[in-house]
Scaffold this motif. Structure first.
Motif, PDB file in Angstrom:
ATOM      1  N   ARG A   1       0.936  -1.201   0.047  1.00  0.00           N
ATOM      2  CA  ARG A   1      -0.051   0.005  -0.161  1.00  0.00           C
ATOM      3  C   ARG A   1       0.831   1.211   0.085  1.00  0.00           C
ATOM      4  O   ARG A   1       0.451   2.251  -0.718  1.00  0.00           O
ATOM      5  CB  ARG A   1      -1.021  -0.046   1.069  1.00  0.00           C
ATOM      6  CG  ARG A   1      -2.165  -0.950   1.148  1.00  0.00           C
ATOM      7  CD  ARG A   1      -3.204  -0.527   2.346  1.00  0.00           C
ATOM      8  NE  ARG A   1      -2.544  -0.603   3.545  1.00  0.00           N
ATOM      9  CZ  ARG A   1      -2.683  -1.523   4.472  1.00  0.00           C
ATOM     10  NH1 ARG A   1      -3.046  -2.839   3.838  1.00  0.00           N
ATOM     11  NH2 ARG A   1      -2.059  -1.361   5.662  1.00  0.00           N
ATOM     12  N   LEU A   2       1.757   1.161   0.790  1.00  0.00           N
ATOM     13  CA  LEU A   2       2.772   2.512   0.880  1.00  0.00           C
ATOM     14  C   LEU A   2       3.521   2.787  -0.471  1.00  0.00           C
ATOM     15  O   LEU A   2       3.488   3.910  -0.601  1.00  0.00           O
ATOM     16  CB  LEU A   2       3.737   2.233   1.858  1.00  0.00           C
ATOM     17  CG  LEU A   2       4.830   3.381   2.322  1.00  0.00           C
ATOM     18  CD1 LEU A   2       3.934   4.608   2.886  1.00  0.00           C
ATOM     19  CD2 LEU A   2       5.870   2.827   3.421  1.00  0.00           C
ATOM     20  N   SER A   3       3.999   1.662  -1.111  1.00  0.00           N
ATOM     21  CA  SER A   3       4.582   1.719  -2.472  1.00  0.00           C
ATOM     22  C   SER A   3       3.550   2.361  -3.634  1.00  0.00           C
ATOM     23  O   SER A   3       4.017   3.365  -4.231  1.00  0.00           O
ATOM     24  CB  SER A   3       5.343   0.496  -2.845  1.00  0.00           C
ATOM     25  OG  SER A   3       6.370   0.199  -1.918  1.00  0.00           O
ATOM     26  N   ALA A   4       2.348   1.776  -3.594  1.00  0.00           N
ATOM     27  CA  ALA A   4       1.483   2.141  -4.556  1.00  0.00           C
ATOM     28  C   ALA A   4       1.118   3.576  -3.903  1.00  0.00           C
ATOM     29  O   ALA A   4       1.050   4.283  -4.996  1.00  0.00           O
ATOM     30  CB  ALA A   4       0.150   1.550  -4.252  1.00  0.00           C
TER      31      ALA A   4
ATOM     32  N   GLY B   1      10.154   6.240 -14.815  1.00  0.00           N
ATOM     33  CA  GLY B   1      11.229   7.201 -14.880  1.00  0.00           C
ATOM     34  C   GLY B   1      11.197   8.443 -14.015  1.00  0.00           C
ATOM     35  O   GLY B   1      11.763   8.674 -13.378  1.00  0.00           O
ATOM     36  N   ARG B   2       9.940   9.080 -14.273  1.00  0.00           N
ATOM     37  CA  ARG B   2       9.622  10.078 -13.498  1.00  0.00           C
ATOM     38  C   ARG B   2       9.477   9.860 -11.853  1.00  0.00           C
ATOM     39  O   ARG B   2       9.668  10.607 -11.201  1.00  0.00           O
ATOM     40  CB  ARG B   2       8.216  10.700 -13.940  1.00  0.00           C
ATOM     41  CG  ARG B   2       8.409  11.283 -15.269  1.00  0.00           C
ATOM     42  CD  ARG B   2       6.902  11.816 -15.497  1.00  0.00           C
ATOM     43  NE  ARG B   2       5.832  12.194 -14.787  1.00  0.00           N
ATOM     44  CZ  ARG B   2       4.726  12.375 -14.645  1.00  0.00           C
ATOM     45  NH1 ARG B   2       4.165  11.445 -15.479  1.00  0.00           N
ATOM     46  NH2 ARG B   2       3.928  12.677 -13.726  1.00  0.00           N
ATOM     47  N   LEU B   3       8.719   8.374 -11.728  1.00  0.00           N
ATOM     48  CA  LEU B   3       8.616   8.074 -10.268  1.00  0.00           C
ATOM     49  C   LEU B   3       9.848   7.986  -9.579  1.00  0.00           C
ATOM     50  O   LEU B   3      10.247   8.203  -8.596  1.00  0.00           O
ATOM     51  CB  LEU B   3       7.698   6.943 -10.400  1.00  0.00           C
ATOM     52  CG  LEU B   3       7.852   6.100  -9.083  1.00  0.00           C
ATOM     53  CD1 LEU B   3       6.945   6.812  -7.818  1.00  0.00           C
ATOM     54  CD2 LEU B   3       6.990   4.719  -9.202  1.00  0.00           C
ATOM     55  N   LYS B   4      11.004   7.346 -10.352  1.00  0.00           N
ATOM     56  CA  LYS B   4      12.073   7.115  -9.788  1.00  0.00           C
ATOM     57  C   LYS B   4      12.730   8.508  -9.335  1.00  0.00           C
ATOM     58  O   LYS B   4      13.491   8.650  -8.405  1.00  0.00           O
ATOM     59  CB  LYS B   4      12.907   6.452 -10.822  1.00  0.00           C
ATOM     60  CG  LYS B   4      12.750   4.930 -10.965  1.00  0.00           C
ATOM     61  CD  LYS B   4      13.255   4.364 -11.937  1.00  0.00           C
ATOM     62  CE  LYS B   4      14.757   4.427 -12.015  1.00  0.00           C
ATOM     63  NZ  LYS B   4      15.445   3.302 -12.913  1.00  0.00           N
TER      64      LYS B   4
ATOM     65  N   GLY C   1      14.251   9.080   0.204  1.00  0.00           N
ATOM     66  CA  GLY C   1      14.694   8.021   1.062  1.00  0.00           C
ATOM     67  C   GLY C   1      16.093   7.500   0.392  1.00  0.00           C
ATOM     68  O   GLY C   1      16.480   8.013  -0.574  1.00  0.00           O
ATOM     69  N   SER C   2      16.556   6.694   1.158  1.00  0.00           N
ATOM     70  CA  SER C   2      17.758   5.994   0.777  1.00  0.00           C
ATOM     71  C   SER C   2      17.836   5.087  -0.536  1.00  0.00           C
ATOM     72  O   SER C   2      16.630   4.734  -0.983  1.00  0.00           O
ATOM     73  CB  SER C   2      18.486   5.027   1.991  1.00  0.00           C
ATOM     74  OG  SER C   2      17.676   4.146   2.017  1.00  0.00           O
ATOM     75  N   ALA C   3      18.923   4.796  -1.215  1.00  0.00           N
ATOM     76  CA  ALA C   3      18.859   4.071  -2.089  1.00  0.00           C
ATOM     77  C   ALA C   3      18.246   2.491  -2.073  1.00  0.00           C
ATOM     78  O   ALA C   3      17.496   2.151  -2.798  1.00  0.00           O
ATOM     79  CB  ALA C   3      20.375   3.945  -3.093  1.00  0.00           C
ATOM     80  N   ALA C   4      18.598   2.108  -1.129  1.00  0.00           N
ATOM     81  CA  ALA C   4      18.136   0.715  -0.483  1.00  0.00           C
ATOM     82  C   ALA C   4      16.346   0.999  -0.304  1.00  0.00           C
ATOM     83  O   ALA C   4      15.670   0.184  -0.791  1.00  0.00           O
ATOM     84  CB  ALA C   4      18.232   0.446   0.709  1.00  0.00           C
TER      85      ALA C   4
ATOM     86  N   HIS D   1      10.759   0.017  -2.985  1.00  0.00           N
ATOM     87  CA  HIS D   1       9.525   0.612  -3.614  1.00  0.00           C
ATOM     88  C   HIS D   1       9.371   0.211  -4.669  1.00  0.00           C
ATOM     89  O   HIS D   1       8.407  -0.469  -5.365  1.00  0.00           O
ATOM     90  CB  HIS D   1       9.328   1.984  -3.360  1.00  0.00           C
ATOM     91  CG  HIS D   1       9.288   2.582  -2.000  1.00  0.00           C
ATOM     92  ND1 HIS D   1       7.979   2.133  -1.243  1.00  0.00           N
ATOM     93  CD2 HIS D   1       9.705   3.344  -1.125  1.00  0.00           C
ATOM     94  CE1 HIS D   1       8.124   2.551  -0.109  1.00  0.00           C
ATOM     95  NE2 HIS D   1       9.048   3.408  -0.088  1.00  0.00           N
ATOM     96  N   LEU D   2      10.440   0.306  -5.880  1.00  0.00           N
ATOM     97  CA  LEU D   2      10.260  -0.237  -7.173  1.00  0.00           C
ATOM     98  C   LEU D   2      10.193  -1.526  -7.273  1.00  0.00           C
ATOM     99  O   LEU D   2       9.734  -2.018  -8.122  1.00  0.00           O
ATOM    100  CB  LEU D   2      11.505   0.541  -7.746  1.00  0.00           C
ATOM    101  CG  LEU D   2      11.693   1.885  -7.895  1.00  0.00           C
ATOM    102  CD1 LEU D   2      13.195   2.336  -8.608  1.00  0.00           C
ATOM    103  CD2 LEU D   2      10.677   2.658  -8.743  1.00  0.00           C
ATOM    104  N   SER D   3      11.055  -2.457  -6.379  1.00  0.00           N
ATOM    105  CA  SER D   3      10.659  -3.835  -6.563  1.00  0.00           C
ATOM    106  C   SER D   3       9.407  -4.133  -6.239  1.00  0.00           C
ATOM    107  O   SER D   3       8.857  -5.179  -6.792  1.00  0.00           O
ATOM    108  CB  SER D   3      11.675  -4.465  -5.412  1.00  0.00           C
ATOM    109  OG  SER D   3      11.696  -6.077  -5.695  1.00  0.00           O
ATOM    110  N   ARG D   4       8.751  -3.516  -5.164  1.00  0.00           N
ATOM    111  CA  ARG D   4       7.256  -4.172  -4.919  1.00  0.00           C
ATOM    112  C   ARG D   4       6.248  -3.589  -6.013  1.00  0.00           C
ATOM    113  O   ARG D   4       5.462  -4.443  -6.320  1.00  0.00           O
ATOM    114  CB  ARG D   4       6.785  -3.244  -3.481  1.00  0.00           C
ATOM    115  CG  ARG D   4       7.493  -3.744  -2.326  1.00  0.00           C
ATOM    116  CD  ARG D   4       6.780  -3.255  -1.039  1.00  0.00           C
ATOM    117  NE  ARG D   4       7.850  -3.313   0.163  1.00  0.00           N
ATOM    118  CZ  ARG D   4       8.487  -2.161   0.562  1.00  0.00           C
ATOM    119  NH1 ARG D   4       8.182  -0.951   0.100  1.00  0.00           N
ATOM    120  NH2 ARG D   4       9.181  -2.194   1.739  1.00  0.00           N
TER     121      ARG D   4
END
Length: 231
Positions: A102-105, A127-130, A135-138, A143-146
């Motif tokens: 939910r948080l990532s969405a 790309g815009r989202l990234k 936050g940190s790179a990790a 978030h992107l993985s989820r």
């Protein structure tokens, strides 16, 4: 509850080059409204009938289980998809995992717009989202993985067509932090200063079992074998 529908395999001719016909394998079934729905699964020149029939059987099982929608997917915003996604996977995930999805969405909706449809999201939007994730790179990589996993589900459930826009996206680079391992003396010191029996037990189990935090929090008395003194 809508009655189950039978999925049929059809060989359909399409106009080809030089006036020659080409043949495709399609699955056909009735939606809950009674309308026919048809989806292409491959070309006859590249897929045998046996292979197509195997896909039909697997699709039938998934539809009977409710894993893929019977009706044509409606357009969904990111927020609507997040709610639908949670309902579909709730039985197989821990509450903490559902919260992380939910948080990532929510981050994606904030970055791309709450009215953005998942069917319209492209690699350019990713790309815009990234560029907007904080936050940190990790943290950004998680978030992107989820989101990639969520869109893999959307593709499997036939909610989107084409490629997953999050697939093959380079992840933020980061160096994993070195794991800090507590010594036996430090563990005993933490247990000694713990204020409640619950915390003493939690620390002891965490230090000796190798279980994750969520697994420890969800332990039941039935998980304890008092004869062998094991969990």
């Amino acid at each position: 509850m809508a009655r189950s529908t039978c999925i049929h395999l059809r060989k359909i001719a399409r106009p080809g080059k030089n006036g020659k016909k080409r043949f495709e394998w399609h699955l056909r079934w009735h939606e809950t409204t009674g309308r026919h729905r048809c989806e292409k699964i491959g070309n006859c020149s590249r897929m045998t009938r046996r292979e197509a029939e195997k896909i039909r059987r697997n699709y039938q099982v998934q539809m009977d289980r409710g894993e893929v929608p019977r009706d044509a997917p409606k357009e969904m915003t990111i927020t609507e998809f997040a709610e639908f996604h949670e309902k579909m996977i709730a039985g197989d995930r821990q509450p903490s995992t559902l919260y992380e999805y939910r948080l990532s969405a929510q981050y994606a909706a904030d970055a791309l717009g709450k009215s953005k449809k998942i069917q319209d999201i492209t690699s350019i939007d990713v790309g815009r989202l990234k560029s907007k994730l904080k936050g940190s790179a990790a943290t950004r990589a998680k978030h992107l993985s989820r989101l990639r996993a969520m869109f893999n589900h959307a593709k499997r459930w036939r909610l989107i067509h084409g490629d997953n826009p999050f697939a093959n996206q380079p992840m933020p680079r980061f160096s994993p932090r070195k794991m800090r391992i507590f010594t036996p003396e430090e563990i005993r010191a933490m247990i000694d200063v713990a204020k409640t029996p619950w915390w003493k037990a939690f620390i002891a189990v965490a230090a000796t079992s190798g279980l994750r935090r969520e697994e420890i929090l969800n332990l039941m008395w039935s998980d304890v074998d008092f004869e062998t003194l094991t969990i």
